[in-house]
Design an enzyme around this catalytic site. Structure first.
Site, PDB file in Angstrom:
ATOM      1  N   GLU A   1       0.832  -1.244  -0.174  1.00 51.75           N
ATOM      2  CA  GLU A   1       0.201  -0.068  -0.310  1.00 51.75           C
ATOM      3  C   GLU A   1       0.714   1.156   0.027  1.00 51.75           C
ATOM      4  O   GLU A   1       0.524   2.477  -0.568  1.00 51.75           O
ATOM      5  CB  GLU A   1      -0.825  -0.023   1.142  1.00 51.75           C
TER       6      GLU A   1
ATOM      7  N   HIS B   1       2.737  -8.734   1.814  1.00 49.80           N
ATOM      8  CA  HIS B   1       1.559  -8.080   1.470  1.00 49.80           C
ATOM      9  C   HIS B   1       0.582  -9.054   1.215  1.00 49.80           C
ATOM     10  O   HIS B   1       0.921 -10.317   0.468  1.00 49.80           O
ATOM     11  CB  HIS B   1       1.689  -7.202   0.253  1.00 49.80           C
TER      12      HIS B   1
ATOM     13  N   HIS C   1      -4.719   0.675   7.489  1.00 50.72           N
ATOM     14  CA  HIS C   1      -5.531  -0.286   8.150  1.00 50.72           C
ATOM     15  C   HIS C   1      -4.403  -0.949   8.924  1.00 50.72           C
ATOM     16  O   HIS C   1      -3.226  -0.837   8.969  1.00 50.72           O
ATOM     17  CB  HIS C   1      -6.061  -1.096   7.082  1.00 50.72           C
TER      18      HIS C   1
ATOM     19  N   GLU D   1       0.904  -2.148  11.769  1.00 48.72           N
ATOM     20  CA  GLU D   1       1.763  -3.075  11.402  1.00 48.72           C
ATOM     21  C   GLU D   1       3.299  -2.589  11.738  1.00 48.72           C
ATOM     22  O   GLU D   1       4.282  -3.255  11.775  1.00 48.72           O
ATOM     23  CB  GLU D   1       1.382  -3.187   9.742  1.00 48.72           C
TER      24      GLU D   1
END
Length: 276
Positions: free
Chosen positions: A11, A62, A118, A136
């Protein structure tokens, strides 16, 4: 010969602003994979410019963990891909790793403006370690720290860069885009972004001794806010996991960050079962 681990998410990669570029079943995914691989190669080149003898492991971190285009990846590195696997986004991490680099990372859930923010999946509304909100970036930096490895570089949007600097002020960051919202950013040409990544990686590796690992001692109080109440019901079946006040939060006391990390992964795996 320093050992370097490069964990690459998608992302925060140069130019990417939408899930159609990061999701394998969407139309622009192959373009996203190419952008991702290009960013990784730029970072690898920078690391090897500073440390020609570096032993580099790239970790595809990912989604399905099968995104980096192996045929296009710099031949001087090894690639970890596929799931499930021990270590998640930091597979291959051990006490022999001298430095960790986060490439293409994004900000945690609830951050804004931030591109595709997110925490692991849309099922997590929030994650806290000892009361501190982490995404994360924080989870992976703390896991690396438990092994004595500093996170010396992060690339992503400006929000992701700020998130790492809050945790590790000494770390280097490369903002490859400026977030305008969840699905919008001011981006630079990939060639320019990769030049910045190359230079940033070389600089970060050269000064790695000046960056401390992020250390969170145990026991670790873990709290996870889950989107789906059914997932909370299922989570309480895990020994040690308890429902907190409110319908969406579960708690767990972990021996250390590694155990907390594994419980977070398990909880979000369970959360994918939407209807019990």
């Amino acid at each position: 010969m320093p050992k370097v681990l490069i964990s690459v998410d998608m992302e925060g990669v140069s130019g990417i602003v939408h899930s159609v570029e990061t999701n394998p079943d969407r139309y622009d995914y192959e373009r996203g994979r190419a952008l991702m691989t290009g960013d990784v190669n730029a970072v690898v080149a920078g690391v090897l410019e500073a440390e020609p003898s570096a032993d580099i492991v790239v970790v595809d971190a990912h989604g399905p963990f099968r995104n980096v285009l192996l045929e296009e990846l710099d031949q001087r590195v090894r690639l970890i891909r596929g799931r499930p696997r021990p270590g998640g986004m930091l597979a291959g991490l051990g006490n022999d790793v001298d430095a960790v680099l986060f490439v293409g990372y994004h900000a945690r859930a609830g951050t804004g403006p931030a591109v595709l923010a997110h925490t692991i999946s849309g099922d997590a509304l929030g994650v806290r370690l000892n009361g501190r909100e982490v995404g994360e970036i924080g989870l992976n930096a703390a896991l690396a720290g438990q092994h004595g490895a500093p996170v010396v570089l992060l690339s992503g949007d400006d929000a992701a860069c700020a998130e790492l600097r809050e945790l590790v002020p000494e770390a280097s960051t490369v903002a490859v885009k400026r977030a305008l919202g969840q699905l919008a950013a001011e981006v630079t040409h990939p060639a320019i972004a990769r030049d910045r990544l190359h230079q940033g990686a070389a600089h970060a590796i050269a000064r790695r001794a000046q960056v401390p690992p992020l250390l969170i001692g145990g026991p670790v109080a873990l709290e996870v806010d889950l989107y789906n109440p059914v997932a909370v019901d299922m989570a309480t079946l895990i020994p040690g996991v308890e429902r907190a006040a409110g319908a969406r939060t579960v708690t767990f006391t972990a021996r250390d960050v590694a155990e907390a990390y594994n419980v977070v992964m398990l909880l979000l795996h369970l959360a994918q079962v939407k209807n019990g």
